[in-house]
Design an enzyme around this catalytic site. Structure first.
Site, short mmCIF file in Angstrom:
data_model
loop_
_atom_site.label_atom_id
_atom_site.label_comp_id
_atom_site.label_asym_id
_atom_site.label_seq_id
_atom_site.Cartn_x
_atom_site.Cartn_y
_atom_site.Cartn_z
N LYS A 86 0.88 -1.19 -0.08
CA LYS A 86 0.02 -0.02 0.04
C LYS A 86 0.90 1.10 -0.05
O LYS A 86 1.96 1.35 0.93
CB LYS A 86 -0.91 -0.01 1.17
CG LYS A 86 -2.02 0.82 1.18
CD LYS A 86 -2.92 0.66 2.44
CE LYS A 86 -4.30 1.02 2.45
NZ LYS A 86 -5.04 1.13 3.66
O1 G3P Z 1 -7.62 2.00 4.77
C1 G3P Z 1 -7.74 3.26 4.93
C2 G3P Z 1 -9.10 3.79 5.22
O2 G3P Z 1 -10.20 3.10 5.15
C3 G3P Z 1 -9.10 4.64 6.46
O3 G3P Z 1 -10.49 5.10 7.12
O4 G3P Z 1 -11.98 5.85 8.78
O5 G3P Z 1 -9.62 6.47 8.69
O6 G3P Z 1 -10.58 7.58 7.33
P1 G3P Z 1 -10.65 6.04 8.04
#
Ligand code: G3P
Length: 226
Positions: A86
């Site tokens: 990633k």
């Molecule tokens: O995997 C990265 C992403 O899904 C992060 O989500 O909730 O931290 O914005 P969030």
């Protein structure tokens, strides 16, 4: 649509896998920190996740220069056959993605917020692109609208010459905060949604399901006492 779990928690992964709906996992530095992860155990932990999941597992590089990201990417990819590296959508990340894709290493380009970023990621050779929905909403923008734009734009073109082994790019709806986000992402044809465990649980339940179950149980009691 496939569901990935957005977590580094092994218990959550095992539980979701037992429901039969788990097609992969995405992790990031925040999710690893949340489970109390230590740097010295990071590679071992990614290996543990990979052993639990029959599907791609995204492990993020935290390096900032192309050479360091490439080195990280090679190390991560060597951990297990289902590791996906990633990499953030930025210039150094694009260069690293391009180099790693040429080596046959699958990359998930993350922190993607716009159509031009997504197309740059696709041209670089990304196997997965992760537009963030919730974080776009957080700044009073339209996260679902932006995801839809990315889905349409990427599907307008054939990027198979750019990707590892000529595979189709898959779009991962990321930063998912609700079951409704998943509904919208599925309706527009996003390939994958990566979902936190609490949202995945909420996706299973509905008040009418609970009410129906309660009335069936009450009626079954009557049958037993008849
Ligand atoms: O995997 C990265 C992403 O899904 C992060 O989500 O909730 O931290 O914005 P969030």
């Amino acid at each position: 649509m496939k569901f990935f779990l957005d977590t580094a928690d092994l218990n959550e992964i095992e539980e979701a896998a037992s429901w039969g709906a788990l097609a992969g996992v995405t992790t990031n530095p925040t999710l690893y920190a949340r489970i109390g992860g230590k740097l010295s155990d990071f590679h071992a932990h990614i290996k543990r996740i990979c052993a639990l999941v029959d599907g791609p597992v995204s492990a993020e590089s935290v390096a900032m220069t192309r050479d360091e990201i490439i080195r990280d990417g090679r190390e991560l990819a060597a951990l297990a056959p289902n590791v996906v590296v990633k990499i953030p959508t930025m210039v150094e990340g694009l260069a690293a993605t391009h180099a790693l894709a040429k080596e046959g290493i699958a990359v998930n380009m993350t922190l993607c917020f716009t159509v031009p970023q997504a197309i740059m990621a696709a041209r670089a050779g990304a196997r997965y692109i992760s537009p963030f929905v919730g974080r776009f909403d957080d700044i009073s923008e339209d996260g679902i609208g932006q995801l839809e734009d990315v889905v349409i734009a990427i599907n307008n073109y054939d990027f198979t010459q750019n990707t590892v082994r000529g595979e189709q790019i898959e779009i991962i709806a990321a930063s998912i905060r609700s079951a409704n986000h998943v509904t919208q992402a599925a309706l527009m044809g996003a390939d994958i949604a990566t979902i936190p465990f609490d949202v995945l649980k909420k996706m299973v339940s509905h008040p009418l399901t609970d009410r129906g179950l309660e009335s069936f149980m009450k009626d079954w009691e009557k049958v037993q006492n008849a």
